[in-house]
Design an enzyme around this catalytic site. Sequence first.
Site, PDB file in Angstrom:
ATOM      1  N   SER A 256      27.302  -4.663 -18.677  1.00 45.82           N
ATOM      2  CA  SER A 256      26.050  -5.284 -19.146  1.00 45.82           C
ATOM      3  C   SER A 256      26.348  -6.666 -19.696  1.00 45.82           C
ATOM      4  CB  SER A 256      25.406  -4.440 -20.252  1.00 45.82           C
ATOM      5  OG  SER A 256      25.943  -4.787 -21.518  1.00 45.82           O
ATOM      6  N   ASP A 257      25.341  -7.493 -19.835  1.00 45.76           N
ATOM      7  CA  ASP A 257      25.528  -8.738 -20.568  1.00 45.76           C
ATOM      8  C   ASP A 257      25.451  -8.413 -22.067  1.00 45.76           C
ATOM      9  OD1 ASP A 257      25.966 -11.382 -21.236  1.00 45.76           O
ATOM     10  OD2 ASP A 257      24.497 -12.190 -19.840  1.00 45.76           O
ATOM     11  N   TYR A 258      25.780  -9.415 -22.861  1.00 43.68           N
ATOM     12  CA  TYR A 258      25.956  -9.289 -24.304  1.00 43.68           C
ATOM     13  C   TYR A 258      24.707  -8.719 -24.994  1.00 43.68           C
ATOM     14  CZ  TYR A 258      28.374 -11.119 -28.517  1.00 43.68           C
ATOM     15  OH  TYR A 258      29.049 -11.277 -29.696  1.00 43.68           O
ATOM     16  N   ALA A 260      22.660  -6.694 -24.000  1.00 45.16           N
ATOM     17  CA  ALA A 260      21.489  -6.596 -23.113  1.00 45.16           C
ATOM     18  C   ALA A 260      20.867  -5.204 -23.113  1.00 45.16           C
ATOM     19  CB  ALA A 260      21.873  -7.004 -21.692  1.00 45.16           C
TER      20      ALA A 260
END
Length: 714
Positions: A256-258, A260
Amino acid sequence: MNRIDTIMARMTLPEKLGQLTMTASGYAVTGPVIAGDSTQAIIDGTIGNLLNMVGAGPVHEMQRLAVEKSRLGIPLLIGLDIVHGHRTLFPIPLAEAGLFDDALWERTAREAAREGAAEGLAMTFAPMLDVSRDPRWGRTAEGPGEDPWLNVRIARAKVRGFQGTDLSSAESLAACAKHFVAYGPVTAGREYAAVDISERTLHEVHLPAFAAAVRAGVATVMPAFTDLNGVPMTAHVPLLRGWLRGEMGFDGVIVSDYNAIAELIKHGVAADLVDAAVLALKAGVDIDMMADAYRKGLPVALEQGRVSIDEIDASVRRVLRLKEQLGLFDDPYRRGAVPEPAAAVAERHRLARDVASRAVVLLKNERNTLPLPAETKALAVIGPLADASTEMKGPWWGAGEHEPATSVLAGLRAALKKTELRHAPGVAIDSADDSGIDEAVALCDGADAVLLCLGERATMSGEAASRATPALPGRQQALAEAVTARAHVLGIPVIAILFSGRPLVIPWLAEHADALLAAWFLGREAGHAIADVLTGRVSPGGRTPMSWPRAVGQIPIHYGPRPTGRPMNPADYYTSKYQDVENTPLFAFGHGLTYGRFSYDELRVDPPRVREHETLRVSVGLRNDGARAAEETVFLFAHAKLSRVTRPLLELKGYAKLRLEPGAAGSVTLELPAAELRYLGPDLQPLFEPGEVEILVGPSAEATGLLRQTIELC
Ligand code: NOJ
């Protein structure tokens, strides 16, 4: 049982969720710093992955906790963004895209991987593959520019470069194709905003580079922060499970992104962290970066029967397999075991200079203002970016934060020992104070030329750096006008160098400067590279990978719009136009001059009738009638004359480079497999449609410079 099965059989639920968790870390004088109780959590086996750690010492220190102190001894996966170099900062990706050079793209990624791996890292969150047609969006700087086909080539080269041929090598990093998918068309160019695009645009423009990355064997993929047509990418079942895992067969790790996963709550699709964790896991996200949603939410979800242990296990297995492929189980310390030899680092710095000087885009060069004549005695070096070494690094410093970078002034001092260099900033980059303009104007008297160094602060592009008006900030326009007025009274030329992470809206400057260069952000060697170009040691070879708008209102703008039923026609009022600005860009995609003067002739396309499995040979003759040797970039475009869905007016299908000495002639031949002329039909399925196709070749996407020939698909 193989190693992974053996480990999995012994793992507790908290240990499994640890493998699905990635936590940020940093390094202070006192030692590694990681969020909360993470050091203990690593020992407990409940944090299995880290990001943002710099230096082999701290990386190994953390690795030792996992390998030697945790119950199962599973090594950590430690990753960091390497956006345009690790310690050695190369030009920003947008600038590199303009090199149209697959081998060089691969080489800079390989060098960055070596440098990162030499500090113990095993993963990087790159390459960034977001097509951008909107210069307001700050992350334009991190990506490939506006063209999907160019993006495919970059994707392949970068994955090869970062990962090498052997992921377990001490010099290889797991790459991460990001941000999946269609992050670039955020509404009105505003960072993290909603994305609403057609299925066709998704498939034609945004998915191809991810398909290419998967085919090149990319180890990991990161979903974008954004939603797509209403569904946040972190929870996008049809695209993550359906397209990426299903159609493309991607079996690597989705990270995942930070934060997210937690942000699914703010998106309004998840009720709470448990819900968010369920949505992300169901969509196929394996690693939770920074939200701590999996550790907190999945035990509850499991208990409630909303996820199964098999679903969790599938993700754990993928993470462990990646660690195994990276060789982390065999030797967790192989990366960063020995410092790099000084010669390798010096060679990398030379590469950074070479790439930077070639990446400069010469947008305009009236009356051969450049290169500077050898007899230049005095140069007025004016502007807030002339003596700004830190800004030269660009928007992502990563581990290069404390590395030196050369300013324009320092580069010129080193190159022009006999020239008097007078400098005044005139104004600051973005302040309203213009009290320094007079002093700067006064430097013009007695100078042979003026060098205006203008543009953005490095942090005006990159993440969270959208600009509604991507033009010269602060009072730089006033400075440019005052200096140019004086220079032209004195009869001396004005050479403007623009620093920016995006095309800027600069119609006045483009008209009034005698020479204009886009230097983007060139990294540690910026000043030397610019001096190389100004003095003529290097002929600039960069081409703009994005169209430069004349006005903000033209955005989004790109070279391949689909045709309208009422194309612009000055003789007919009811045609597609603006009342206040031309339709065309200020500088077209692919534009960039050299110190040569190239002319094109004899376009030959064989065979004139081609079947789907055959290959076209496209050749064109070139002459360099200039006074200097230079390398020309030749573009190949196609346009289907009749198809059942409207096709872009131009589609890039190839490029080649040719270096010619003054007065020399030569030719380039490009091969174009006819299958590449397929398009997505009305049902979005690939279609090879018989009919006429125009093949166009020239120095940029600007229509007037293109030679064309029609062939027939049969
Ligand atoms: C957020 C960014 O969107 C992403 O590109 C990056 O990899 C992560 N932060 C980690 O730094």
